[in-house]
Design an enzyme around this catalytic site. Structure first.
Site, PDB file in Angstrom:
ATOM      1  N   TYR A 143       0.814  -1.217   0.000  1.00  0.00           N
ATOM      2  CA  TYR A 143       0.000   0.000   0.000  1.00  0.00           C
ATOM      3  C   TYR A 143       0.850   1.269   0.000  1.00  0.00           C
ATOM      4  O   TYR A 143       0.397   2.313  -0.439  1.00  0.00           O
ATOM      5  CB  TYR A 143      -0.924   0.026   1.223  1.00  0.00           C
ATOM      6  CG  TYR A 143      -2.199  -0.764   1.048  1.00  0.00           C
ATOM      7  CD1 TYR A 143      -2.168  -2.138   0.863  1.00  0.00           C
ATOM      8  CD2 TYR A 143      -3.436  -0.134   1.075  1.00  0.00           C
ATOM      9  CE1 TYR A 143      -3.335  -2.864   0.719  1.00  0.00           C
ATOM     10  CE2 TYR A 143      -4.612  -0.851   0.928  1.00  0.00           C
ATOM     11  CZ  TYR A 143      -4.553  -2.221   0.747  1.00  0.00           C
ATOM     12  OH  TYR A 143      -5.714  -2.941   0.605  1.00  0.00           O
ATOM     13  N   LYS A 193       3.632 -15.489   2.987  1.00  0.00           N
ATOM     14  CA  LYS A 193       3.885 -16.263   1.771  1.00  0.00           C
ATOM     15  C   LYS A 193       5.392 -16.495   1.705  1.00  0.00           C
ATOM     16  O   LYS A 193       6.075 -16.114   0.748  1.00  0.00           O
ATOM     17  CB  LYS A 193       3.347 -15.480   0.553  1.00  0.00           C
ATOM     18  CG  LYS A 193       3.377 -16.236  -0.765  1.00  0.00           C
ATOM     19  CD  LYS A 193       2.398 -17.407  -0.835  1.00  0.00           C
ATOM     20  CE  LYS A 193       2.596 -18.179  -2.135  1.00  0.00           C
ATOM     21  NZ  LYS A 193       1.842 -19.449  -2.148  1.00  0.00           N
ATOM     22  N   ASP A 225      -2.288 -18.649   1.108  1.00  0.00           N
ATOM     23  CA  ASP A 225      -3.238 -19.400   0.268  1.00  0.00           C
ATOM     24  C   ASP A 225      -3.938 -20.488   1.096  1.00  0.00           C
ATOM     25  O   ASP A 225      -5.157 -20.673   1.013  1.00  0.00           O
ATOM     26  CB  ASP A 225      -2.558 -19.980  -0.991  1.00  0.00           C
ATOM     27  CG  ASP A 225      -1.226 -20.666  -0.714  1.00  0.00           C
ATOM     28  OD1 ASP A 225      -0.756 -20.625   0.443  1.00  0.00           O
ATOM     29  OD2 ASP A 225      -0.644 -21.245  -1.656  1.00  0.00           O
ATOM     30  N   ASP A 249      -6.264  -7.369   3.990  1.00  0.00           N
ATOM     31  CA  ASP A 249      -7.381  -6.772   3.254  1.00  0.00           C
ATOM     32  C   ASP A 249      -8.214  -7.863   2.599  1.00  0.00           C
ATOM     33  O   ASP A 249      -9.442  -7.913   2.730  1.00  0.00           O
ATOM     34  CB  ASP A 249      -6.832  -5.813   2.193  1.00  0.00           C
ATOM     35  CG  ASP A 249      -7.939  -5.175   1.380  1.00  0.00           C
ATOM     36  OD1 ASP A 249      -8.942  -4.731   1.982  1.00  0.00           O
ATOM     37  OD2 ASP A 249      -7.809  -5.117   0.139  1.00  0.00           O
ATOM     38  N   ASP A 253     -12.232  -9.606   3.803  1.00  0.00           N
ATOM     39  CA  ASP A 253     -13.457  -9.659   2.981  1.00  0.00           C
ATOM     40  C   ASP A 253     -13.963 -11.097   2.959  1.00  0.00           C
ATOM     41  O   ASP A 253     -15.159 -11.357   3.070  1.00  0.00           O
ATOM     42  CB  ASP A 253     -13.191  -9.199   1.534  1.00  0.00           C
ATOM     43  CG  ASP A 253     -13.451  -7.699   1.335  1.00  0.00           C
ATOM     44  OD1 ASP A 253     -13.313  -6.949   2.325  1.00  0.00           O
ATOM     45  OD2 ASP A 253     -13.777  -7.291   0.204  1.00  0.00           O
TER      46      ASP A 253
HETATM   47  C1  IPM Z   1     -10.421  -1.597   3.528  1.00  0.00           C
HETATM   48  C2  IPM Z   1     -10.633  -1.012   2.157  1.00  0.00           C
HETATM   49  C3  IPM Z   1      -9.463  -0.087   1.841  1.00  0.00           C
HETATM   50  C4  IPM Z   1      -8.192  -0.915   1.841  1.00  0.00           C
HETATM   51  C5  IPM Z   1      -9.618   0.693   0.520  1.00  0.00           C
HETATM   52  C6  IPM Z   1     -10.881   1.518   0.511  1.00  0.00           C
HETATM   53  C7  IPM Z   1      -8.425   1.562   0.246  1.00  0.00           C
HETATM   54  O1  IPM Z   1     -10.783  -2.019   1.212  1.00  0.00           O
HETATM   55  O2  IPM Z   1     -10.332  -0.829   4.503  1.00  0.00           O
HETATM   56  O3  IPM Z   1     -10.372  -2.817   3.645  1.00  0.00           O
HETATM   57  O4  IPM Z   1      -7.846  -1.539   0.827  1.00  0.00           O
HETATM   58  O5  IPM Z   1      -7.526  -0.940   2.875  1.00  0.00           O
HETATM   59 MN    MN Z   2     -10.802  -4.036   2.034  1.00  0.00          MN
END
Ligand code: IPM
Ligand code: MN
Length: 368
Positions: A143, A193, A225, A249, A253
Protein backbone atom coordinates in the site's frame (compact mmCIF):
# COMPACT_ATOMS: atom_id res chain seq x y z
CA UNK A 1 -19.54 10.88 33.00
CA UNK A 2 -17.10 12.54 30.72
CA UNK A 3 -16.79 14.68 27.64
CA UNK A 4 -15.13 13.56 24.45
CA UNK A 5 -14.47 14.90 20.97
CA UNK A 6 -15.14 12.65 17.99
CA UNK A 7 -14.26 13.55 14.39
CA UNK A 8 -16.96 12.24 12.06
CA UNK A 9 -16.05 11.57 8.42
CA UNK A 10 -19.08 10.00 6.70
CA UNK A 11 -17.52 9.99 3.21
CA UNK A 12 -19.21 8.63 0.10
CA UNK A 13 -21.93 6.25 -1.09
CA UNK A 14 -23.52 4.44 1.84
CA UNK A 15 -20.92 5.97 4.21
CA UNK A 16 -23.19 8.85 5.30
CA UNK A 17 -26.30 6.71 5.83
CA UNK A 18 -24.58 4.06 7.97
CA UNK A 19 -22.60 6.70 9.89
CA UNK A 20 -25.85 8.49 10.68
CA UNK A 21 -27.12 5.34 12.41
CA UNK A 22 -23.86 4.98 14.35
CA UNK A 23 -24.27 8.60 15.50
CA UNK A 24 -27.82 7.95 16.66
CA UNK A 25 -26.51 5.06 18.73
CA UNK A 26 -23.74 7.24 20.22
CA UNK A 27 -26.31 9.92 21.08
CA UNK A 28 -28.34 7.25 22.86
CA UNK A 29 -25.20 6.18 24.78
CA UNK A 30 -24.63 9.80 25.78
CA UNK A 31 -28.22 10.11 27.02
CA UNK A 32 -28.25 6.88 28.96
CA UNK A 33 -24.89 7.27 30.69
CA UNK A 34 -24.72 11.05 30.88
CA UNK A 35 -21.66 11.56 28.67
CA UNK A 36 -21.03 14.52 26.41
CA UNK A 37 -19.82 13.78 22.90
CA UNK A 38 -18.72 16.68 20.70
CA UNK A 39 -19.11 15.53 17.12
CA UNK A 40 -17.07 17.41 14.51
CA UNK A 41 -18.13 16.51 11.01
CA UNK A 42 -16.00 16.97 7.86
CA UNK A 43 -15.82 15.88 4.25
CA UNK A 44 -13.65 13.05 3.03
CA UNK A 45 -13.19 11.05 -0.19
CA UNK A 46 -15.05 11.89 -3.39
CA UNK A 47 -17.22 14.35 -1.46
CA UNK A 48 -14.09 16.25 -0.39
CA UNK A 49 -12.51 16.12 -3.85
CA UNK A 50 -15.69 17.68 -5.20
CA UNK A 51 -15.96 20.44 -2.60
CA UNK A 52 -12.37 21.04 -1.47
CA UNK A 53 -10.24 19.76 -4.34
CA UNK A 54 -8.53 16.98 -2.38
CA UNK A 55 -9.57 13.68 -0.75
CA UNK A 56 -8.85 15.05 2.72
CA UNK A 57 -7.82 18.61 3.51
CA UNK A 58 -5.18 19.71 6.01
CA UNK A 59 -7.96 21.36 7.99
CA UNK A 60 -9.76 18.02 8.28
CA UNK A 61 -6.51 16.28 9.26
CA UNK A 62 -6.07 18.86 12.04
CA UNK A 63 -9.63 18.38 13.20
CA UNK A 64 -8.89 14.66 13.48
CA UNK A 65 -5.63 15.32 15.31
CA UNK A 66 -7.48 17.35 17.95
CA UNK A 67 -10.08 14.62 18.50
CA UNK A 68 -10.12 11.59 20.77
CA UNK A 69 -11.16 9.34 17.89
CA UNK A 70 -12.31 9.30 14.29
CA UNK A 71 -15.59 7.73 13.19
CA UNK A 72 -15.24 6.97 9.49
CA UNK A 73 -17.90 5.85 7.00
CA UNK A 74 -16.58 4.80 3.59
CA UNK A 75 -14.84 6.36 0.61
CA UNK A 76 -14.91 5.52 -3.06
CA UNK A 77 -15.93 6.78 -6.44
CA UNK A 78 -14.29 7.57 -9.70
CA UNK A 79 -10.73 8.91 -9.66
CA UNK A 80 -10.06 12.40 -11.03
CA UNK A 81 -7.14 12.84 -13.39
CA UNK A 82 -4.85 15.79 -12.75
CA UNK A 83 -2.55 16.71 -15.60
CA UNK A 84 -0.79 13.87 -17.42
CA UNK A 85 0.12 11.42 -14.67
CA UNK A 86 -1.34 12.34 -11.33
CA UNK A 87 -4.68 10.85 -10.37
CA UNK A 88 -6.65 11.85 -7.31
CA UNK A 89 -8.52 8.95 -5.73
CA UNK A 90 -11.02 9.12 -2.88
CA UNK A 91 -9.19 6.22 -1.16
CA UNK A 92 -6.12 8.42 -0.70
CA UNK A 93 -7.97 10.06 2.20
CA UNK A 94 -8.01 6.82 4.13
CA UNK A 95 -4.39 6.03 3.31
CA UNK A 96 -3.31 9.50 4.48
CA UNK A 97 -5.19 9.14 7.76
CA UNK A 98 -3.68 5.71 8.41
CA UNK A 99 -0.16 6.81 7.52
CA UNK A 100 0.00 10.24 9.13
CA UNK A 101 -1.53 9.04 12.38
CA UNK A 102 0.58 5.86 12.26
CA UNK A 103 -2.46 3.64 12.74
CA UNK A 104 -0.48 0.50 12.06
CA UNK A 105 -2.74 -2.03 13.74
CA UNK A 106 -6.10 -2.75 12.14
CA UNK A 107 -8.28 -4.97 14.32
CA UNK A 108 -11.06 -6.82 12.54
CA UNK A 109 -13.03 -9.06 14.89
CA UNK A 110 -15.17 -11.78 13.28
CA UNK A 111 -17.76 -13.20 15.64
CA UNK A 112 -20.81 -14.45 13.74
CA UNK A 113 -24.07 -13.99 15.62
CA UNK A 114 -25.73 -17.29 16.46
CA UNK A 115 -29.01 -16.15 14.89
CA UNK A 116 -27.27 -15.49 11.57
CA UNK A 117 -25.46 -18.80 11.20
CA UNK A 118 -28.03 -20.00 8.70
CA UNK A 119 -27.78 -16.93 6.45
CA UNK A 120 -24.07 -17.46 5.80
CA UNK A 121 -22.91 -19.15 2.61
CA UNK A 122 -20.90 -21.44 4.90
CA UNK A 123 -22.63 -24.29 6.74
CA UNK A 124 -23.75 -23.48 10.28
CA UNK A 125 -21.98 -26.57 11.67
CA UNK A 126 -18.69 -25.29 10.25
CA UNK A 127 -19.25 -21.79 11.67
CA UNK A 128 -20.27 -22.94 15.13
CA UNK A 129 -17.92 -21.48 17.73
CA UNK A 130 -16.16 -19.06 15.37
CA UNK A 131 -14.67 -16.09 17.23
CA UNK A 132 -11.54 -14.78 15.59
CA UNK A 133 -9.64 -11.53 15.35
CA UNK A 134 -7.65 -10.50 12.30
CA UNK A 135 -4.82 -8.11 13.12
CA UNK A 136 -3.94 -6.50 9.82
CA UNK A 137 -0.75 -4.44 9.44
CA UNK A 138 -2.02 -1.15 8.04
CA UNK A 139 0.77 1.29 7.26
CA UNK A 140 3.29 -0.79 5.32
CA UNK A 141 3.63 -3.30 2.51
CA UNK A 142 2.34 -2.82 -1.00
CA UNK A 143 0.00 0.00 0.00
CA UNK A 144 2.85 2.39 0.72
CA UNK A 145 6.06 0.94 -0.77
CA UNK A 146 7.90 3.06 -3.32
CA UNK A 147 8.27 2.92 -6.25
CA UNK A 148 4.65 2.42 -7.16
CA UNK A 149 4.02 3.57 -10.69
CA UNK A 150 3.14 2.83 -14.29
CA UNK A 151 6.00 3.82 -16.58
CA UNK A 152 6.72 3.82 -20.28
CA UNK A 153 9.64 1.84 -21.65
CA UNK A 154 10.96 1.09 -25.14
CA UNK A 155 8.91 -2.15 -25.02
CA UNK A 156 5.68 -0.54 -23.89
CA UNK A 157 4.26 0.18 -20.45
CA UNK A 158 5.31 -1.57 -17.28
CA UNK A 159 4.11 -1.17 -13.72
CA UNK A 160 5.72 -1.68 -10.35
CA UNK A 161 4.55 -1.86 -6.73
CA UNK A 162 6.89 -2.43 -3.81
CA UNK A 163 6.31 -4.81 -0.93
CA UNK A 164 8.64 -3.60 1.78
CA UNK A 165 8.67 -4.21 5.55
CA UNK A 166 11.21 -3.24 8.15
CA UNK A 167 11.98 -5.39 11.17
CA UNK A 168 10.56 -2.71 13.44
CA UNK A 169 7.25 -2.65 11.55
CA UNK A 170 6.89 -6.41 11.78
CA UNK A 171 7.85 -6.46 15.42
CA UNK A 172 5.28 -3.91 16.57
CA UNK A 173 2.35 -5.56 14.78
CA UNK A 174 3.45 -8.97 16.08
CA UNK A 175 3.63 -7.69 19.67
CA UNK A 176 0.18 -6.17 19.25
CA UNK A 177 -1.20 -9.51 18.08
CA UNK A 178 0.43 -11.44 20.95
CA UNK A 179 -0.78 -8.91 23.53
CA UNK A 180 -4.32 -9.22 22.19
CA UNK A 181 -4.10 -13.02 22.18
CA UNK A 182 -3.30 -12.94 25.91
CA UNK A 183 -6.74 -11.47 26.50
CA UNK A 184 -8.34 -14.17 24.34
CA UNK A 185 -7.73 -17.90 23.71
CA UNK A 186 -3.93 -17.47 23.47
CA UNK A 187 -3.38 -18.72 19.93
CA UNK A 188 -1.62 -16.64 17.26
CA UNK A 189 -1.52 -17.61 13.59
CA UNK A 190 0.93 -15.56 11.55
CA UNK A 191 0.04 -15.55 7.86
CA UNK A 192 2.59 -14.99 5.10
CA UNK A 193 3.89 -16.26 1.77
CA UNK A 194 7.35 -17.26 2.96
CA UNK A 195 7.68 -19.98 0.32
CA UNK A 196 7.99 -17.22 -2.28
CA UNK A 197 8.44 -13.70 -0.88
CA UNK A 198 11.51 -12.23 0.82
CA UNK A 199 9.33 -9.85 2.81
CA UNK A 200 7.50 -12.90 4.20
CA UNK A 201 10.80 -14.62 5.10
CA UNK A 202 11.74 -11.62 7.24
CA UNK A 203 8.17 -11.54 8.57
CA UNK A 204 8.55 -15.15 9.73
CA UNK A 205 11.96 -14.59 11.29
CA UNK A 206 10.76 -11.59 13.32
CA UNK A 207 7.54 -13.39 14.24
CA UNK A 208 9.55 -16.28 15.68
CA UNK A 209 11.64 -13.87 17.75
CA UNK A 210 8.61 -12.09 19.16
CA UNK A 211 6.93 -15.43 19.90
CA UNK A 212 9.76 -16.37 22.30
CA UNK A 213 8.66 -13.45 24.51
CA UNK A 214 5.21 -15.01 24.83
CA UNK A 215 5.79 -18.62 25.95
CA UNK A 216 2.22 -18.75 27.27
CA UNK A 217 0.79 -18.16 23.79
CA UNK A 218 0.57 -20.95 21.19
CA UNK A 219 2.04 -19.82 17.90
CA UNK A 220 1.90 -21.11 14.34
CA UNK A 221 2.70 -19.99 10.79
CA UNK A 222 0.33 -20.45 7.89
CA UNK A 223 0.79 -19.63 4.22
CA UNK A 224 -1.76 -17.14 2.95
CA UNK A 225 -3.24 -19.40 0.27
CA UNK A 226 -3.75 -22.16 2.83
CA UNK A 227 -5.21 -19.63 5.25
CA UNK A 228 -7.80 -18.57 2.67
CA UNK A 229 -8.85 -22.21 2.45
CA UNK A 230 -8.81 -22.99 6.18
CA UNK A 231 -10.84 -19.86 6.96
CA UNK A 232 -13.89 -21.44 5.40
CA UNK A 233 -12.99 -25.03 6.27
CA UNK A 234 -12.31 -24.66 9.99
CA UNK A 235 -12.97 -21.01 10.99
CA UNK A 236 -13.63 -21.89 14.63
CA UNK A 237 -10.06 -23.12 15.09
CA UNK A 238 -8.56 -19.62 14.72
CA UNK A 239 -8.08 -17.10 17.50
CA UNK A 240 -5.77 -14.25 16.43
CA UNK A 241 -4.60 -14.06 12.82
CA UNK A 242 -1.80 -11.55 12.18
CA UNK A 243 -0.78 -10.62 8.68
CA UNK A 244 0.57 -7.97 6.34
CA UNK A 245 -1.52 -5.22 4.79
CA UNK A 246 -2.76 -6.67 1.48
CA UNK A 247 -3.21 -10.23 2.77
CA UNK A 248 -5.27 -8.80 5.63
CA UNK A 249 -7.38 -6.77 3.25
CA UNK A 250 -8.24 -9.82 1.17
CA UNK A 251 -8.68 -12.31 4.02
CA UNK A 252 -11.08 -10.03 5.91
CA UNK A 253 -13.46 -9.66 2.98
CA UNK A 254 -13.46 -13.44 2.87
CA UNK A 255 -13.88 -13.70 6.65
CA UNK A 256 -16.84 -11.31 6.57
CA UNK A 257 -18.84 -14.03 4.86
CA UNK A 258 -18.54 -16.09 8.03
CA UNK A 259 -20.58 -13.37 9.76
CA UNK A 260 -23.13 -13.40 6.95
CA UNK A 261 -22.22 -10.17 5.18
CA UNK A 262 -19.64 -7.42 4.77
CA UNK A 263 -22.23 -5.24 6.44
CA UNK A 264 -21.59 -6.96 9.77
CA UNK A 265 -17.85 -6.38 10.27
CA UNK A 266 -16.41 -3.40 12.17
CA UNK A 267 -12.79 -2.38 12.47
CA UNK A 268 -10.51 -0.37 14.71
CA UNK A 269 -7.24 1.14 13.50
CA UNK A 270 -4.86 1.90 16.33
CA UNK A 271 -1.32 3.15 16.77
CA UNK A 272 0.98 4.13 19.59
CA UNK A 273 -0.67 7.45 20.36
CA UNK A 274 -2.67 7.84 23.57
CA UNK A 275 -5.17 10.56 24.45
CA UNK A 276 -6.39 11.61 27.88
CA UNK A 277 -8.96 8.80 27.73
CA UNK A 278 -7.51 5.91 25.77
CA UNK A 279 -5.91 5.00 22.47
CA UNK A 280 -6.29 7.37 19.57
CA UNK A 281 -7.95 5.49 16.72
CA UNK A 282 -9.99 5.40 13.56
CA UNK A 283 -13.13 3.27 13.40
CA UNK A 284 -14.77 2.12 10.21
CA UNK A 285 -16.84 -0.67 8.77
CA UNK A 286 -14.75 -2.98 6.60
CA UNK A 287 -17.18 -2.54 3.70
CA UNK A 288 -16.79 0.10 1.02
CA UNK A 289 -19.02 2.89 -0.26
CA UNK A 290 -21.29 0.54 -2.29
CA UNK A 291 -22.55 3.27 -4.67
CA UNK A 292 -24.95 0.80 -6.30
CA UNK A 293 -27.16 0.67 -3.21
CA UNK A 294 -26.53 4.17 -1.80
CA UNK A 295 -29.58 6.19 -0.81
CA UNK A 296 -31.97 3.25 -1.04
CA UNK A 297 -32.24 2.25 2.62
CA UNK A 298 -30.58 -1.05 1.75
CA UNK A 299 -27.27 -0.64 3.57
CA UNK A 300 -26.68 -2.58 6.78
CA UNK A 301 -25.69 -0.11 9.54
CA UNK A 302 -24.46 -2.87 11.89
CA UNK A 303 -20.80 -2.69 10.81
CA UNK A 304 -20.79 1.08 11.43
CA UNK A 305 -22.59 0.69 14.76
CA UNK A 306 -20.22 -2.05 15.92
CA UNK A 307 -17.33 0.22 14.86
CA UNK A 308 -18.77 2.89 17.17
CA UNK A 309 -18.76 0.25 19.93
CA UNK A 310 -15.05 -0.37 19.31
CA UNK A 311 -14.51 3.41 19.48
CA UNK A 312 -16.17 3.50 22.89
CA UNK A 313 -14.02 0.60 24.09
CA UNK A 314 -10.58 1.53 22.81
CA UNK A 315 -10.52 5.31 22.45
CA UNK A 316 -12.91 6.45 25.16
CA UNK A 317 -12.34 3.58 27.55
CA UNK A 318 -16.12 3.23 28.01
CA UNK A 319 -16.21 -0.55 28.29
CA UNK A 320 -19.68 -1.19 29.62
CA UNK A 321 -21.16 1.22 27.08
CA UNK A 322 -19.32 -0.63 24.27
CA UNK A 323 -20.61 -3.95 25.56
CA UNK A 324 -24.14 -2.54 25.75
CA UNK A 325 -24.03 -1.43 22.11
CA UNK A 326 -22.86 -4.91 21.07
CA UNK A 327 -25.63 -6.50 23.13
CA UNK A 328 -28.20 -4.14 21.59
CA UNK A 329 -27.13 -5.23 18.10
CA UNK A 330 -27.35 -8.89 19.04
CA UNK A 331 -30.70 -8.35 20.73
CA UNK A 332 -32.07 -6.69 17.57
CA UNK A 333 -30.87 -9.53 15.38
CA UNK A 334 -32.29 -12.09 17.79
CA UNK A 335 -35.60 -10.22 17.63
CA UNK A 336 -35.62 -11.00 13.89
CA UNK A 337 -34.73 -7.67 12.27
CA UNK A 338 -32.69 -8.03 9.09
CA UNK A 339 -31.41 -5.69 6.40
CA UNK A 340 -31.38 -6.71 2.74
CA UNK A 341 -27.85 -8.22 2.81
CA UNK A 342 -28.79 -10.81 5.45
CA UNK A 343 -32.47 -11.17 4.59
CA UNK A 344 -34.11 -14.39 5.61
CA UNK A 345 -37.47 -15.99 4.96
CA UNK A 346 -39.83 -15.35 7.84
CA UNK A 347 -37.73 -12.53 9.31
CA UNK A 348 -38.49 -8.85 9.51
CA UNK A 349 -36.84 -7.10 6.54
CA UNK A 350 -36.08 -3.46 7.46
CA UNK A 351 -34.24 -0.50 5.94
CA UNK A 352 -31.09 1.20 7.19
CA UNK A 353 -32.95 3.73 9.37
CA UNK A 354 -35.33 1.23 10.89
CA UNK A 355 -32.46 -1.11 11.78
CA UNK A 356 -30.78 1.87 13.50
CA UNK A 357 -34.01 2.71 15.36
CA UNK A 358 -34.39 -0.85 16.60
CA UNK A 359 -30.82 -0.91 17.88
CA UNK A 360 -31.28 2.46 19.64
CA UNK A 361 -34.44 1.16 21.32
CA UNK A 362 -32.69 -2.02 22.38
CA UNK A 363 -29.80 0.01 23.78
CA UNK A 364 -32.14 1.81 26.17
CA UNK A 365 -33.21 -1.46 27.76
CA UNK A 366 -30.24 -3.86 27.57
CA UNK A 367 -28.47 -4.63 30.80
CA UNK A 368 -25.16 -2.90 31.26
C1 IPM B 1 -10.42 -1.60 3.53
C2 IPM B 1 -10.63 -1.01 2.16
C3 IPM B 1 -9.46 -0.09 1.84
C4 IPM B 1 -8.19 -0.91 1.84
C5 IPM B 1 -9.62 0.69 0.52
C6 IPM B 1 -10.88 1.52 0.51
C7 IPM B 1 -8.42 1.56 0.25
O1 IPM B 1 -10.78 -2.02 1.21
O2 IPM B 1 -10.33 -0.83 4.50
O3 IPM B 1 -10.37 -2.82 3.64
O4 IPM B 1 -7.85 -1.54 0.83
O5 IPM B 1 -7.53 -0.94 2.87
MN1 MN C 1 -10.80 -4.04 2.03
Amino acid sequence: MGSYTIAVLPGDGIGPEVTEQALRVLHAVADRWGHTFFFQQALVGAAAIEAEGEPISDATMNLCRRSDAILFGAVGGSPRREGSNATIRPEQALLRLRKEFELFANLRPVRPFQALLNTSAIKAEVLQGTDLLVVRELTGGLYFGKPSEIRETAKGYEAVDTLIYTEAEIERIMSTAFDLARGRRKLVTSVDKANVLSSSQLWRRVADQVATEYPDVTFEHLLVDACAMHLIRRPASFDVIVTENLFGDILTDEASMLAGSMGMLPSASLGARRTAHGMFGLYEPIHGSAPDIAGQQKANPVAAILSAALLLRYSLNLKKEAQAVESAVEHTINAGYRTEDVREEGKNLVGTNEMGSQIVQALLVVEA
